[in-house]
Design a protein around this motif. Structure first.
Motif, PDB file in Angstrom:
ATOM      1  N   MET A 189       0.282  16.498 -21.422  1.00 26.31           N
ATOM      2  CA  MET A 189       1.142  15.308 -21.379  1.00 26.31           C
ATOM      3  C   MET A 189       2.340  15.488 -22.300  1.00 26.31           C
ATOM      4  SD  MET A 189      -1.885  12.510 -21.870  1.00 26.31           S
ATOM      5  CE  MET A 189      -2.525  13.445 -23.244  1.00 26.31           C
ATOM      6  N   GLU A 190       3.302  14.572 -22.174  1.00 27.67           N
ATOM      7  CA  GLU A 190       4.405  14.554 -23.121  1.00 27.67           C
ATOM      8  C   GLU A 190       3.861  14.194 -24.510  1.00 27.67           C
ATOM      9  OE1 GLU A 190       7.264  11.300 -22.862  1.00 27.67           O
ATOM     10  OE2 GLU A 190       5.874  10.187 -21.559  1.00 27.67           O
ATOM     11  N   LEU A 191       4.462  14.777 -25.530  1.00 28.73           N
ATOM     12  CA  LEU A 191       4.092  14.479 -26.904  1.00 28.73           C
ATOM     13  C   LEU A 191       4.923  13.293 -27.381  1.00 28.73           C
ATOM     14  CD1 LEU A 191       2.474  15.391 -29.454  1.00 28.73           C
ATOM     15  CD2 LEU A 191       4.524  16.695 -30.089  1.00 28.73           C
ATOM     16  N   LEU A 192       4.252  12.229 -27.748  1.00 33.58           N
ATOM     17  CA  LEU A 192       4.940  11.012 -28.172  1.00 33.58           C
ATOM     18  C   LEU A 192       5.015  10.935 -29.692  1.00 33.58           C
ATOM     19  CD1 LEU A 192       3.242   8.454 -25.753  1.00 33.58           C
ATOM     20  CD2 LEU A 192       5.457   9.584 -25.469  1.00 33.58           C
ATOM     21  N   THR A 193       6.098  10.376 -30.170  1.00 37.01           N
ATOM     22  CA  THR A 193       6.280  10.154 -31.599  1.00 37.01           C
ATOM     23  C   THR A 193       6.342   8.663 -31.846  1.00 37.01           C
ATOM     24  OG1 THR A 193       7.545  12.209 -31.809  1.00 37.01           O
ATOM     25  CG2 THR A 193       7.768  10.607 -33.574  1.00 37.01           C
ATOM     26  N   GLY A 194       5.455   8.154 -32.667  1.00 33.22           N
ATOM     27  CA  GLY A 194       5.417   6.724 -32.928  1.00 33.22           C
ATOM     28  C   GLY A 194       4.000   6.282 -33.217  1.00 33.22           C
ATOM     29  N   ARG A 195       3.687   5.044 -32.846  1.00 35.87           N
ATOM     30  CA  ARG A 195       2.353   4.484 -33.124  1.00 35.87           C
ATOM     31  C   ARG A 195       1.904   3.588 -31.985  1.00 35.87           C
ATOM     32  NH1 ARG A 195       2.482   1.409 -38.667  1.00 35.87           N
ATOM     33  NH2 ARG A 195       4.486   0.689 -37.895  1.00 35.87           N
ATOM     34  N   THR A 196       0.600   3.397 -31.884  1.00 39.27           N
ATOM     35  CA  THR A 196       0.098   2.441 -30.905  1.00 39.27           C
ATOM     36  C   THR A 196       0.332   1.025 -31.410  1.00 39.27           C
ATOM     37  OG1 THR A 196      -2.126   2.310 -31.840  1.00 39.27           O
ATOM     38  CG2 THR A 196      -1.733   4.034 -30.183  1.00 39.27           C
ATOM     39  N   LEU A 197       0.319   0.089 -30.480  1.00 43.26           N
ATOM     40  CA  LEU A 197       0.467  -1.318 -30.850  1.00 43.26           C
ATOM     41  C   LEU A 197      -0.662  -1.744 -31.788  1.00 43.26           C
ATOM     42  CD1 LEU A 197       2.028  -3.979 -30.431  1.00 43.26           C
ATOM     43  CD2 LEU A 197       0.591  -4.393 -28.417  1.00 43.26           C
ATOM     44  N   ALA A 198      -1.836  -1.152 -31.626  1.00 45.23           N
ATOM     45  CA  ALA A 198      -2.977  -1.501 -32.481  1.00 45.23           C
ATOM     46  C   ALA A 198      -2.719  -1.149 -33.940  1.00 45.23           C
ATOM     47  CB  ALA A 198      -4.242  -0.796 -31.999  1.00 45.23           C
ATOM     48  N   THR A 199      -1.935  -0.099 -34.198  1.00 43.04           N
ATOM     49  CA  THR A 199      -1.628   0.266 -35.578  1.00 43.04           C
ATOM     50  C   THR A 199      -0.375  -0.436 -36.075  1.00 43.04           C
ATOM     51  OG1 THR A 199      -0.460   2.248 -34.827  1.00 43.04           O
ATOM     52  CG2 THR A 199      -2.773   2.505 -35.414  1.00 43.04           C
ATOM     53  N   VAL A 200       0.551  -0.734 -35.179  1.00 37.63           N
ATOM     54  CA  VAL A 200       1.744  -1.486 -35.558  1.00 37.63           C
ATOM     55  C   VAL A 200       1.372  -2.918 -35.916  1.00 37.63           C
ATOM     56  CG1 VAL A 200       3.914  -2.461 -34.684  1.00 37.63           C
ATOM     57  CG2 VAL A 200       3.336  -0.089 -34.191  1.00 37.63           C
ATOM     58  N   LEU A 201       0.427  -3.478 -35.162  1.00 35.39           N
ATOM     59  CA  LEU A 201       0.090  -4.893 -35.292  1.00 35.39           C
ATOM     60  C   LEU A 201      -1.422  -5.054 -35.307  1.00 35.39           C
ATOM     61  CD1 LEU A 201       1.472  -7.742 -35.265  1.00 35.39           C
ATOM     62  CD2 LEU A 201       1.130  -7.734 -32.805  1.00 35.39           C
ATOM     63  N   PRO A 202      -2.083  -4.747 -36.407  1.00 36.08           N
ATOM     64  CA  PRO A 202      -3.543  -4.903 -36.453  1.00 36.08           C
ATOM     65  C   PRO A 202      -3.942  -6.353 -36.195  1.00 36.08           C
ATOM     66  CG  PRO A 202      -2.733  -3.682 -38.360  1.00 36.08           C
ATOM     67  CD  PRO A 202      -1.550  -4.274 -37.675  1.00 36.08           C
ATOM     68  N   GLU A 203      -4.963  -6.538 -35.353  1.00 37.11           N
ATOM     69  CA  GLU A 203      -5.430  -7.895 -35.069  1.00 37.11           C
ATOM     70  C   GLU A 203      -6.002  -8.536 -36.329  1.00 37.11           C
ATOM     71  OE1 GLU A 203      -8.015  -8.117 -31.639  1.00 37.11           O
ATOM     72  OE2 GLU A 203      -6.981  -6.399 -30.771  1.00 37.11           O
ATOM     73  N   GLY A 204      -5.877  -9.857 -36.405  1.00 34.22           N
ATOM     74  CA  GLY A 204      -6.414 -10.591 -37.534  1.00 34.22           C
ATOM     75  C   GLY A 204      -5.414 -10.833 -38.641  1.00 34.22           C
ATOM     76  N   THR A 205      -4.200 -10.283 -38.507  1.00 37.28           N
ATOM     77  CA  THR A 205      -3.190 -10.503 -39.539  1.00 37.28           C
ATOM     78  C   THR A 205      -2.630 -11.914 -39.480  1.00 37.28           C
ATOM     79  OG1 THR A 205      -1.392  -9.729 -38.107  1.00 37.28           O
ATOM     80  CG2 THR A 205      -2.523  -8.070 -39.455  1.00 37.28           C
ATOM     81  N   GLY A 206      -2.734 -12.543 -38.309  1.00 40.74           N
ATOM     82  CA  GLY A 206      -2.165 -13.876 -38.143  1.00 40.74           C
ATOM     83  C   GLY A 206      -0.666 -13.870 -38.026  1.00 40.74           C
ATOM     84  N   LYS A 207      -0.077 -12.713 -37.878  1.00 40.30           N
ATOM     85  CA  LYS A 207       1.374 -12.608 -37.755  1.00 40.30           C
ATOM     86  C   LYS A 207       1.713 -11.657 -36.622  1.00 40.30           C
ATOM     87  CE  LYS A 207       5.613 -11.549 -40.301  1.00 40.30           C
ATOM     88  NZ  LYS A 207       6.198 -11.082 -41.595  1.00 40.30           N
ATOM     89  N   GLY A 208       2.420 -12.155 -35.618  1.00 41.18           N
ATOM     90  CA  GLY A 208       2.812 -11.320 -34.501  1.00 41.18           C
ATOM     91  C   GLY A 208       4.162 -10.669 -34.723  1.00 41.18           C
ATOM     92  N   LEU A 209       4.674 -10.042 -33.683  1.00 37.06           N
ATOM     93  CA  LEU A 209       5.999  -9.437 -33.730  1.00 37.06           C
ATOM     94  C   LEU A 209       7.065 -10.520 -33.634  1.00 37.06           C
ATOM     95  CD1 LEU A 209       5.481  -6.429 -31.272  1.00 37.06           C
ATOM     96  CD2 LEU A 209       5.257  -6.425 -33.773  1.00 37.06           C
ATOM     97  N   ASP A 210       8.245 -10.243 -34.157  1.00 35.65           N
ATOM     98  CA  ASP A 210       9.331 -11.191 -33.943  1.00 35.65           C
ATOM     99  C   ASP A 210       9.704 -11.177 -32.464  1.00 35.65           C
ATOM    100  OD1 ASP A 210      11.301  -9.101 -33.439  1.00 35.65           O
ATOM    101  OD2 ASP A 210      11.469  -8.827 -35.592  1.00 35.65           O
ATOM    102  N   TRP A 211      10.392 -12.218 -32.012  1.00 34.59           N
ATOM    103  CA  TRP A 211      10.595 -12.394 -30.578  1.00 34.59           C
ATOM    104  C   TRP A 211      11.308 -11.231 -29.894  1.00 34.59           C
ATOM    105  CZ3 TRP A 211       8.568 -14.149 -26.533  1.00 34.59           C
ATOM    106  CH2 TRP A 211       9.294 -14.299 -25.336  1.00 34.59           C
ATOM    107  N   PRO A 212      12.399 -10.673 -30.450  1.00 40.78           N
ATOM    108  CA  PRO A 212      13.033  -9.536 -29.756  1.00 40.78           C
ATOM    109  C   PRO A 212      12.083  -8.358 -29.572  1.00 40.78           C
ATOM    110  CG  PRO A 212      14.528 -10.455 -31.383  1.00 40.78           C
ATOM    111  CD  PRO A 212      13.196 -11.107 -31.614  1.00 40.78           C
ATOM    112  N   GLN A 213      11.286  -8.045 -30.605  1.00 44.73           N
ATOM    113  CA  GLN A 213      10.316  -6.955 -30.475  1.00 44.73           C
ATOM    114  C   GLN A 213       9.216  -7.314 -29.475  1.00 44.73           C
ATOM    115  OE1 GLN A 213       9.338  -6.714 -34.768  1.00 44.73           O
ATOM    116  NE2 GLN A 213       9.862  -4.542 -34.627  1.00 44.73           N
ATOM    117  N   ALA A 214       8.721  -8.537 -29.569  1.00 46.59           N
ATOM    118  CA  ALA A 214       7.662  -8.979 -28.663  1.00 46.59           C
ATOM    119  C   ALA A 214       8.127  -8.915 -27.215  1.00 46.59           C
ATOM    120  CB  ALA A 214       7.228 -10.400 -29.017  1.00 46.59           C
ATOM    121  N   ARG A 215       9.348  -9.377 -26.962  1.00 49.06           N
ATOM    122  CA  ARG A 215       9.857  -9.365 -25.589  1.00 49.06           C
ATOM    123  C   ARG A 215       9.967  -7.943 -25.056  1.00 49.06           C
ATOM    124  NH1 ARG A 215      15.708 -11.854 -24.094  1.00 49.06           N
ATOM    125  NH2 ARG A 215      16.348 -10.026 -25.309  1.00 49.06           N
ATOM    126  N   ARG A 216      10.382  -7.018 -25.925  1.00 45.93           N
ATOM    127  CA  ARG A 216      10.501  -5.629 -25.471  1.00 45.93           C
ATOM    128  C   ARG A 216       9.131  -5.041 -25.115  1.00 45.93           C
ATOM    129  NH1 ARG A 216      14.544  -2.223 -25.193  1.00 45.93           N
ATOM    130  NH2 ARG A 216      14.131   0.017 -25.114  1.00 45.93           N
TER     131      ARG A 216
END
Length: 321
Positions: A119-146
């Motif tokens: 597969m292609e080699l990706l650089t970055g992180r999964t959503l699970a590591t960017v936004l661990p569940e249970g933090t009570g804080k989501g992404l800001d709207w522009p990021q969330a919409r993307r």
């Protein structure tokens, strides 16, 4: 050389309860088919190990990107044969799902008892590591919409090709360094009715479900009850994923949908979410599949507006909305 994703989940499985391989399939430095040199482990799951590899044919040809990800089936006996079938079917299927929001698969092959996918080699992180569940804080709207539009475009394309993901969750959504959203891991994906290999595919998928291929906290009630997967199952999981993106928390505190239904739980409206968007999202998370939108496009048209409806998603993403 491109930056390598640190040893986090990238394109392997790893969030279910499948049997975990006790040893790596190969030592680092091994060359598969004399071509793919394994240089670093970047993900391990119950069914596979993912390596950063150098493609020496591309390297000799001075390709712009000679680095790839190699996913090696690593299930122990007696599950190995099913895992081998699964990885080749995943590769074949994903080679037909070429889309900017789906991880690109180049090939699959085997060397003796080693079965792998490139597969292609990706650089970055999964959503699970960017936004661990249970933090009570989501992404800001522009990021969330993307993220939402990227996943929606990937699902709409897959469903249009007759492919159901069946295991959509934050760990299978990847955010690249440039902000591109990619849906990963179609290992348990199934075709909608009528596939020629439906009987064999059904047997393999159900077998792997028994060893933990399914992620219960993101599965629809009908899927947990043993029903065949439908696009509606992906829609339900998409609704839960959107809720995590907006709130930083699972809508049912990681209880399964069956448990939540029995307990009469209802998700709370995300703070600041417009009423029409909340109506659309609630419908997407409906326990009754008949109450969910008919398609990804139908949901997006209600959630973000008509220009996100049929045949518009990819154009919107290309314009950078």
């Amino acid at each position: 050389m491109s930056r390598v994703v640190p040893p986090q989940r990238m394109v392997g499985r790893g969030t279910g309860q499948a049997a975990t391989p006790t040893v790596l399939p190969h030592h680092l430095g091994t060359r598969l088919k004399g071509r793919y040199e394994l240089i670093q482990v970047i993900g391990r799951g119950g069914m596979s190990t993912v390596y950063h590899a150098v493609d020496h044919i591309r390297l000799r040809g001075r390709a712009a990107q000679p680095h790839v990800a190699v996913k090696v089936a690593s299930m122990p006996a007696p599950y190995a044969h099913a895992a081998h079938e699964l990885i080749h079917r995943e590769a074949q299927r994903m080679q037909g799902l070429v889309h900017p929001n789906i991880v690109r698969v180049f090939d699959s092959d085997h060397q003796d008892d080693t079965h792998f996918m490139v597969m292609e080699l990706l650089t970055g992180r999964t959503l699970a590591t960017v936004l661990p569940e249970g933090t009570g804080k989501g992404l800001d709207w522009p990021q969330a919409r993307r993220v939402i539009t990227g996943v929606a475009a990937a699902l709409a394309h897959a469903h249009g090709a007759g492919v159901i993901h069946t295991d959509l969750k934050p760990g299978n959504v990847f955010i690249s360094g440039d902000g591109t959203v990619k849906v990963l891991d179609f290992g348990l994906a199934q075709r909608t009715g009528g596939a020629e290999d439906a009987h064999q595919e059904d047997a393999t998928i159900r077998y792997l479900d028994l060893v933990g291929g399914l992620t219960p906290s993101f599965a629809s009630p009908e899927r947990l009850a043993g029903a065949d997967p439908t696009p509606g199952c992906d829609l339900f999981a998409f609704g839960l994923l959107i809720y995590v993106v907006l709130c930083g928390a699972h809508p049912f505190q990681r209880r399964t949908s069956q448990e939540a239904q029995r307990m009469g739980l209802q998700p709370l409206r995300p703070q600041g979410l417009a009423p029409h968007r909340w109506r659309a999202l609630k419908a997407l998370m409906a326990f009754d599949p008949a109450a969910r939108p008919a398609s990804v496009d139908a949901f997006m048209a209600g959630f973000l507006g008509p220009r996100f409806g049929p045949r518009a998603l990819l154009n919107v993403l290309r314009m950078g909305a």
